[in-house]
Design a protein around this motif. Structure first.
Motif, PDB file in Angstrom:
ATOM      1  N   VAL A   1      42.195  41.948  45.851  1.00 14.49           N
ATOM      2  CA  VAL A   1      42.327  43.389  45.669  1.00 14.49           C
ATOM      3  C   VAL A   1      41.079  44.091  46.200  1.00 14.49           C
ATOM      4  O   VAL A   1      40.044  43.466  46.445  1.00 14.49           O
ATOM      5  CB  VAL A   1      42.518  43.776  44.178  1.00 14.49           C
TER       6      VAL A   1
ATOM      7  N   GLN B   1      37.955  39.516  45.678  1.00 14.36           N
ATOM      8  CA  GLN B   1      37.900  40.920  45.306  1.00 14.36           C
ATOM      9  C   GLN B   1      36.788  41.586  46.127  1.00 14.36           C
ATOM     10  O   GLN B   1      35.614  41.209  46.001  1.00 14.36           O
ATOM     11  CB  GLN B   1      37.628  41.075  43.804  1.00 14.36           C
TER      12      GLN B   1
ATOM     13  N   PRO C   1      45.360  50.129  38.030  1.00 18.68           N
ATOM     14  CA  PRO C   1      45.396  49.880  39.478  1.00 18.68           C
ATOM     15  C   PRO C   1      46.180  50.944  40.237  1.00 18.68           C
ATOM     16  O   PRO C   1      47.146  51.517  39.712  1.00 18.68           O
ATOM     17  CB  PRO C   1      46.087  48.515  39.583  1.00 18.68           C
TER      18      PRO C   1
ATOM     19  N   PRO D   1      40.727  42.140  37.719  1.00 16.51           N
ATOM     20  CA  PRO D   1      41.761  41.481  38.512  1.00 16.51           C
ATOM     21  C   PRO D   1      41.343  40.085  38.952  1.00 16.51           C
ATOM     22  O   PRO D   1      40.151  39.805  39.126  1.00 16.51           O
ATOM     23  CB  PRO D   1      41.925  42.413  39.711  1.00 16.51           C
TER      24      PRO D   1
ATOM     25  N   LYS E   1      48.513  51.323  43.403  1.00 15.83           N
ATOM     26  CA  LYS E   1      49.314  50.487  44.292  1.00 15.83           C
ATOM     27  C   LYS E   1      49.110  50.887  45.749  1.00 15.83           C
ATOM     28  O   LYS E   1      48.780  52.040  46.049  1.00 15.83           O
ATOM     29  CB  LYS E   1      50.796  50.591  43.925  1.00 15.83           C
TER      30      LYS E   1
ATOM     31  N   THR F   1      46.357  46.516  46.604  1.00 22.33           N
ATOM     32  CA  THR F   1      46.127  47.287  45.390  1.00 22.33           C
ATOM     33  C   THR F   1      44.640  47.599  45.271  1.00 22.33           C
ATOM     34  O   THR F   1      43.788  46.774  45.599  1.00 22.33           O
ATOM     35  CB  THR F   1      46.588  46.488  44.161  1.00 22.33           C
ATOM     36  N   CYS F   2      44.322  48.811  44.818  1.00 24.50           N
ATOM     37  CA  CYS F   2      42.946  49.221  44.577  1.00 24.50           C
ATOM     38  C   CYS F   2      42.737  49.364  43.072  1.00 24.50           C
ATOM     39  O   CYS F   2      43.516  50.047  42.393  1.00 24.50           O
ATOM     40  CB  CYS F   2      42.642  50.543  45.279  1.00 24.50           C
ATOM     41  N   VAL F   3      41.696  48.727  42.562  1.00 21.25           N
ATOM     42  CA  VAL F   3      41.367  48.829  41.139  1.00 21.25           C
ATOM     43  C   VAL F   3      40.112  49.691  40.992  1.00 21.25           C
ATOM     44  O   VAL F   3      39.018  49.278  41.404  1.00 21.25           O
ATOM     45  CB  VAL F   3      41.136  47.445  40.508  1.00 21.25           C
TER      46      VAL F   3
END
Length: 249
Positions: free
Chosen positions: A72, A145, A208, A68, A210, A177-179
């Motif tokens: 995030v 990030q 990802p 990303p 949400k 958002t979490c990746v």
């Protein structure tokens, strides 16, 4: 390991740490006054390690998925020092949530401060989470990030360890958002010792998650994604999985 592999691994480890000091000192005049300089320094050192790992011990580093670019939360699997460098180098403006003891580590600690990494006291779990959230809130004007290791520590391949609630707290608080990120690097670069084994070390950025999920559902989804993908990557690297329970510290 064969005697030749052992010798190569020893030579690789011997050059790793002096080069950290050399590169850290070379970039220090820039890094002290600029986060860009600090990032370039850390990425330069990481790329040095990737290059030497490839020809000295046969480890090729590969990033999969889409790293990303915006602000995030990154929730990653952690197996050794190598995945730290690979994830950091793949992202444009990353910073870590880390145990506060690392701040006392030569070079690494100084650069962690320059990059506004968030240090927490793991021995005081509730207070650590509260401080983590407040520190993150205080630094959100510097978009980037934020990387958290979801199990709280390095976990050996094949070991089952709990996912820590701090990741869900941050997910709720930040509303970002979490990746998830999976890896197999511990198969080739164990968390302790100098052993290094040839192969492809992978970190993989996954689908990802949400913002807005229920905390319990989020943790279940995160663990399923990261563990499933990491297991697949470890099998790809030739590791036979036979899970053992371990309480991550």
């Amino acid at each position: 390991m064969t005697p030749v592999q052992r010798l190569r691994a020893l030579l690789f480890s011997v050059q790793m740490y002096p080069m950290m000091f050399v590169i850290g000192l070379l970039f220090a005049p820039w890094a002290i006054f600029s986060k860009t300089g600090a990032r370039v320094c850390c990425k330069t050192y990481s790329r040095w390690i990737f290059w030497t790992a490839r020809w000295m011990v046969g480890i090729r580093c590969e990033v999969r998925g889409t790293p990303p670019q915006g602000e995030v939360l990154i929730a990653a699997k952690h197996q050794s020092f190598l995945d730290i460098m690979m994830i950091f180098t793949a992202l444009p403006t990353a910073k870590f949530i880390m145990k506060k003891e690392i701040l006392r580590t030569p070079v690494i600690g100084q650069y962690a401060k320059l990059l506004d990494c968030v240090a927490v006291d793991r021995g005081k779990r509730g207070a650590a989470i509260e401080k983590m959230v407040s520190d993150v809130d205080a630094g959100r004007q510097d978009a980037g990030q934020l990387i958290i290791y979801a199990q709280g520590t390095r976990v050996k391949p094949g070991v089952k360890a709990d996912y820590k609630v701090g990741t869900a707290v941050l997910y709720d608080q930040l509303n970002q958002t979490c990746v998830p990120v999976a890896t197999n690097v511990g198969v080739l670069w164990p968390r302790k010792g100098i052993a290094r084994f040839p192969g492809v070390a992978v970190v993989e950025f996954l689908e990802p998650i949400k913002p807005g999920m229920d905390r319990r559902d989020f943790m279940k989804t995160l663990e399923q994604q990261v563990e499933g993908a990491s297991d697949a990557l470890m099998r790809e690297a030739g590791f036979g999985l036979d899970p053992v329970n371990e309480q991550a510290s």
